[in-house]
Design a protein around this motif. Sequence first.
Motif, mmCIF file in Angstrom:
data_model
loop_
_atom_site.group_PDB
_atom_site.id
_atom_site.type_symbol
_atom_site.label_atom_id
_atom_site.label_comp_id
_atom_site.label_asym_id
_atom_site.label_seq_id
_atom_site.Cartn_x
_atom_site.Cartn_y
_atom_site.Cartn_z
ATOM 1 N N VAL A 139 28.869 27.912 66.525
ATOM 2 C CA VAL A 139 29.950 27.869 67.775
ATOM 3 C C VAL A 139 30.553 29.373 67.887
ATOM 4 N N PHE A 140 30.124 30.047 67.103
ATOM 5 C CA PHE A 140 29.784 31.876 67.460
ATOM 6 C C PHE A 140 28.506 31.828 67.432
ATOM 7 N N GLN A 141 27.595 31.797 66.942
ATOM 8 C CA GLN A 141 26.930 31.900 67.365
ATOM 9 C C GLN A 141 26.073 31.500 68.935
ATOM 10 N N GLU A 142 26.155 29.986 69.336
ATOM 11 C CA GLU A 142 26.325 29.805 70.710
ATOM 12 C C GLU A 142 26.916 30.745 71.937
ATOM 13 N N ASP A 143 28.412 31.703 71.412
ATOM 14 C CA ASP A 143 29.192 31.810 72.545
ATOM 15 C C ASP A 143 27.843 33.379 72.464
ATOM 16 N N GLU A 144 27.222 33.134 71.538
ATOM 17 C CA GLU A 144 26.717 35.183 71.482
ATOM 18 C C GLU A 144 25.308 34.977 71.829
ATOM 19 N N PHE A 145 24.650 34.244 71.554
ATOM 20 C CA PHE A 145 23.292 33.582 71.556
ATOM 21 C C PHE A 145 22.731 33.026 72.419
ATOM 22 N N GLY A 179 10.845 44.839 69.751
ATOM 23 C CA GLY A 179 11.079 43.624 68.164
ATOM 24 C C GLY A 179 12.823 42.945 67.975
ATOM 25 N N ARG A 180 13.275 42.348 69.683
ATOM 26 C CA ARG A 180 13.913 41.230 69.807
ATOM 27 C C ARG A 180 13.436 40.253 69.864
ATOM 28 N N VAL A 181 13.607 39.549 69.187
ATOM 29 C CA VAL A 181 13.294 37.475 69.049
ATOM 30 C C VAL A 181 14.152 37.337 70.512
ATOM 31 N N VAL A 182 13.203 37.215 71.500
ATOM 32 C CA VAL A 182 14.074 36.724 72.633
ATOM 33 C C VAL A 182 14.489 34.551 72.588
ATOM 34 N N TRP A 183 13.395 34.391 72.378
ATOM 35 C CA TRP A 183 13.489 32.958 72.503
ATOM 36 C C TRP A 183 12.369 32.740 70.684
ATOM 37 N N LEU A 184 13.171 30.667 69.990
ATOM 38 C CA LEU A 184 12.870 30.836 69.238
ATOM 39 C C LEU A 184 13.432 29.121 69.257
ATOM 40 N N VAL A 185 11.711 28.255 69.821
ATOM 41 C CA VAL A 185 11.961 26.544 70.050
ATOM 42 C C VAL A 185 11.327 25.990 69.165
ATOM 43 N N VAL A 352 11.527 34.553 54.619
ATOM 44 C CA VAL A 352 12.882 35.092 53.760
ATOM 45 C C VAL A 352 13.557 34.243 54.564
ATOM 46 N N ILE A 353 14.608 33.951 55.505
ATOM 47 C CA ILE A 353 15.021 33.777 56.313
ATOM 48 C C ILE A 353 15.604 31.807 55.799
ATOM 49 N N LYS A 354 14.294 31.303 56.346
ATOM 50 C CA LYS A 354 14.361 29.810 55.699
ATOM 51 C C LYS A 354 13.719 29.563 54.686
ATOM 52 N N ARG A 355 13.459 30.524 53.810
ATOM 53 C CA ARG A 355 13.914 30.035 52.526
ATOM 54 C C ARG A 355 14.746 30.427 51.830
ATOM 55 N N LYS A 356 15.718 31.457 52.280
ATOM 56 C CA LYS A 356 16.530 32.178 51.694
ATOM 57 C C LYS A 356 17.854 31.463 51.531
ATOM 58 N N ALA A 357 17.717 30.200 52.832
ATOM 59 C CA ALA A 357 18.583 29.137 52.817
ATOM 60 C C ALA A 357 17.954 27.760 52.512
ATOM 61 N N TYR A 358 17.093 27.728 51.377
ATOM 62 C CA TYR A 358 16.240 26.603 51.174
ATOM 63 C C TYR A 358 15.826 25.165 52.619
ATOM 64 N N GLY A 359 15.661 26.144 53.823
ATOM 65 C CA GLY A 359 15.522 25.778 54.875
ATOM 66 C C GLY A 359 16.345 24.965 55.595
ATOM 67 N N PHE A 360 16.626 25.373 57.243
ATOM 68 C CA PHE A 360 17.801 24.084 58.048
ATOM 69 C C PHE A 360 17.560 22.976 58.922
ATOM 70 N N HIS A 361 18.311 22.264 58.162
ATOM 71 C CA HIS A 361 18.387 20.462 59.205
ATOM 72 C C HIS A 361 18.309 20.569 60.550
ATOM 73 N N ASP A 362 19.605 21.827 60.704
ATOM 74 C CA ASP A 362 19.488 22.335 62.611
ATOM 75 C C ASP A 362 18.983 23.315 62.489
ATOM 76 N N ARG A 364 18.396 24.531 66.020
ATOM 77 C CA ARG A 364 18.719 25.349 66.808
ATOM 78 C C ARG A 364 19.937 26.018 66.225
ATOM 79 N N TYR A 365 20.533 26.027 65.324
ATOM 80 C CA TYR A 365 21.242 26.344 64.153
ATOM 81 C C TYR A 365 20.469 27.654 63.396
ATOM 82 N N PHE A 366 19.208 27.408 62.854
ATOM 83 C CA PHE A 366 18.420 28.529 63.075
ATOM 84 C C PHE A 366 17.865 29.241 63.554
ATOM 85 N N SER A 367 16.716 28.888 64.873
ATOM 86 C CA SER A 367 16.742 29.845 65.881
ATOM 87 C C SER A 367 18.180 30.454 66.307
#
Length: 377
Positions: A139-145, A179-185, A352-362, A364-367
């Motif tokens: 919810v916070f991520q959607e509000d901000e990013f 160096g900012r990631v603008v979009w990931l889909v 590394v982000i994906k591996r640290k969390a053992y993958g992401f089922h969502d 959109r949340y991963f992005s």
Amino acid sequence: MSDMSIKPYFPFCRVRFERQSVSPEGDLARIKARPDARFRPMCQVCRAPAHGVHSKTRRALRDLHMGAATVWINCEYRKVYCSCCQGARVEDLFFFSPYQRVTKRLARYIHDLCKVLTVSEVARHLDLDWKTVKDNDKVFQEDEFGATDYNGLRILAVDKITIQKGHKYMTVVLDYESGRVVWLVRDRKADTLRFFFKGMTEEQKKALEAVAMDMWDPFIKVIDKVRIAEKKKAETTELEVYKGAKYLLLKNRRNIRTAAARAHLQRLLDMNENISKAMILKDYLKRIWSYSRRGWAQKRMDEWCALARTMDNQDVTKFADMLERHPYGILNHCDYPIHTSKLEGVNNKIKVIKRKAYGFHDQRYFSLKVIQFFHSN
């Protein structure tokens, strides 16, 4: 009699606290609350004053710990008639959101923890379900990013990242300068990028000067096709040399570390003329990017295409035709000497982000998590 009160720890102005109970071990506290009658009920959606009460109900809400005690607030709240919304709505008591089972301040705390810990670690720390943690953070991520930030974009880099086995990819768009990631889909199709550019205003599109994209993958596939074709023509006694040669041909020679691997590659090149030619073309093609003048780069590209056609290989010829149809991709490098190496580093951090969390089922949340990481670093 003691004048101590728990009220200062619960600065929720529209509710009154009636009683509290604490377990004998001191690890669980339950607090009963109800709306303060001094305040007129307010619609949760539009914040308009309500004109009547529809019904009353209760909800158990997790709050921040108090010392070692887990705190639950058993709060009564009302559903009210709202003339603006034309229906029954939950009243706004300000300290929790509709359909949430945690207070707003605990939700904020969860979000802050998720910036440095994984969802499962936060869930264990607070003794919450991991889905509750993820949903609150999202919810916070959607509000901000949630909305793509196109401001200040001048030079972009575009690449793909593998997210699952079976050719499952996501397209990454990077602000090359910051160096900012603008979009990931998800997906890496042409329509995927069209959707990205569709969200830009005309002024933002005109501000773009260059985009770095990787053209190396198509030629890597060509080299591998040459290897497979030559392997099919090889005699039985030569097949052993082709085993394990795929990645030797695709690597830069300086990245082949062991003497055995270098000897293996040299043996294959000495044995097969077409594979040797493909390797020469690979090294020659990389040199074109070293030119800073468009005329010289065009001349060397024409020479490369002519040399490629002497191989009389259908796949190599198709690649040469593609270069001649789209020379601007290479020639523009003379004006903007940018490349995707910066994006390759970003892709490694994303993995590394994906591996640290053992993958992401969502996804959109991963992005959103990736965009947040590169926004704050």
